[in-house]
Design an enzyme around this catalytic site. Structure first.
Site, mmCIF file in Angstrom:
data_model
loop_
_atom_site.group_PDB
_atom_site.id
_atom_site.type_symbol
_atom_site.label_atom_id
_atom_site.label_comp_id
_atom_site.label_asym_id
_atom_site.label_seq_id
_atom_site.Cartn_x
_atom_site.Cartn_y
_atom_site.Cartn_z
ATOM 1 N N GLU A 41 30.772 16.199 20.698
ATOM 2 C CA GLU A 41 30.346 15.479 19.491
ATOM 3 C C GLU A 41 29.864 14.060 19.843
ATOM 4 O O GLU A 41 30.506 13.376 20.653
ATOM 5 C CB GLU A 41 31.555 15.364 18.551
ATOM 6 C CG GLU A 41 31.312 14.591 17.273
ATOM 7 C CD GLU A 41 32.599 14.292 16.492
ATOM 8 O OE1 GLU A 41 33.687 14.200 17.095
ATOM 9 O OE2 GLU A 41 32.494 14.132 15.261
ATOM 10 N N CYS A 86 34.849 18.679 15.451
ATOM 11 C CA CYS A 86 36.029 17.827 15.620
ATOM 12 C C CYS A 86 37.029 17.932 14.458
ATOM 13 O O CYS A 86 37.717 18.926 14.310
ATOM 14 C CB CYS A 86 35.568 16.388 15.877
ATOM 15 S SG CYS A 86 36.802 15.349 16.674
ATOM 16 N N LYS A 131 28.448 17.755 9.783
ATOM 17 C CA LYS A 131 29.922 17.773 9.720
ATOM 18 C C LYS A 131 30.397 17.616 8.271
ATOM 19 O O LYS A 131 30.008 16.658 7.579
ATOM 20 C CB LYS A 131 30.459 16.635 10.587
ATOM 21 C CG LYS A 131 31.962 16.587 10.748
ATOM 22 C CD LYS A 131 32.315 15.434 11.704
ATOM 23 C CE LYS A 131 33.783 15.339 12.018
ATOM 24 N NZ LYS A 131 34.068 14.207 12.932
HETATM 25 O O1 LIG Z 1 41.652 14.700 13.734
HETATM 26 C C1 LIG Z 1 41.785 13.965 14.714
HETATM 27 O O2 LIG Z 1 42.899 13.645 15.135
HETATM 28 C C2 LIG Z 1 40.605 13.429 15.434
HETATM 29 C C3 LIG Z 1 39.323 13.687 14.718
HETATM 30 C C4 LIG Z 1 38.192 12.906 15.271
HETATM 31 O O3 LIG Z 1 38.346 12.124 16.165
HETATM 32 C C5 LIG Z 1 36.828 13.130 14.755
HETATM 33 O O4 LIG Z 1 36.612 13.966 13.880
HETATM 34 O O5 LIG Z 1 35.904 12.435 15.246
#
Ligand SMILES: O=C(O)CCC(=O)C(=O)O
Length: 264
Positions: free
Chosen positions: A40, A153, A117
């Protein structure tokens, strides 16, 4: 299907153009793979919120064009990770102009899928402050004919998204991330949970290194539909090369037909 998962490490000292060239070089080293996956926001910096405006691109901007060239060069499908997307002619319902958008290119460099996203990470800051949320579930055909589904993510924490994806026929979840070291055990657990509960192959491609003061967790992994870890990276930059038999999805669902017992 042979999959390469490029767990890219970066810090704040590398210019975006240099990093793009380095990532393209890594993709070009994966000749012989059918699918190559990047993490990402590797070009803009996953936690580098202050640079997002300046580093935003269109889905046919420099970063994606370079990845398309790399895909053509090796004749493989490339999931180019995500970019900070600014379409230029679109504003979202919250009045913002940026999205966290994943882009997939086929072996001839054509864009075959984009995914914005859906679940924004940042507890009010970061993504929810600067970006719009995506709204669409996105699937595509992978090189071996299996059905890939895209998420990014923080989406991994929302099991209902993956249920929506399997309801649309998904058999492989491809999940680029910039997941921090502070919660890397959540990442490792949830990759296996999503694989097991949805009886899907999971391909998780995380970031390594430290940027914008945040240490990234690495531990990219490919997980089977019975929750077995087929390959897992350590904390640093690393490329996983994994042969995945996606017919194991149908077999897992036949051997233990738990999905057929869903009540909602
Ligand atoms: O959910 C998490 O702990 C990390 C999520 C994250 O870093 C993101 O979505 O960019």
């Amino acid at each position: 299907m042979r999959i390469a998962v490029i767990q890219l490490a970066y810090d704040d000292s590398e210019f975006v153009a240099e990093r793009t060239e380095r990532a393209a070089g890594l993709v070009e080293q994966q000749r012989g793979h059918d699918l190559v996956v990047l993490p990402e926001l590797w070009s803009a910096g996953g936690f580098d919120y202050r640079s997002w405006e300046e580093r935003a691109q269109q889905v046919d901007g420099d970063v994606v064009q370079r990845m398309a060239q790399a895909a053509r060069e090796i004749g493989a499908m490339v999931h180019a990770g995500s970019i900070v997307e600014r379409p230029g002619d679109e504003t979202g319902p919250e009045g913002k102009e940026l999205w966290n958008t994943s882009v997939v290119l086929d072996a001839s460099g054509e864009r075959v899928a984009t995914y914005r996203k859906i679940h924004r990470f940042g507890f009010g800051g970061g993504e929810p402050k600067l970006m719009e949320a995506g709204e669409d579930v996105v699937l595509l055909d992978l090189p071996d004919g299996s059905r890939g589904a895209l998420s990014t993510c923080y989406d991994l924490r929302f099991p209902e998204l993956y249920r929506a994806q399997i309801d649309q026929g998904a058999t492989v979840f491809v999940i680029p991330a910039a997941w921090p070291m502070a919660r890397v055990e959540h990442w490792r657990l949830l990759l296996r949970a999503r694989a097991l509960e949805d009886q899907c192959v999971v391909v998780g491609c995380n970031t390594a290194g430290t940027h914008a003061g945040t240490e990234m967790g690495g531990h990219s992994a490919v997980v089977s539909p019975t929750g077995e870890v087929l390959a897992e990276a350590g904390a640093g930059e690393e490329v996983l090369s994994v042969e995945v038999d996606t017919s194991t999805v149908a077999k897992a669902r036949e051997d233990f037909p738990v999905l057929a017992d869903r009540r909602m």
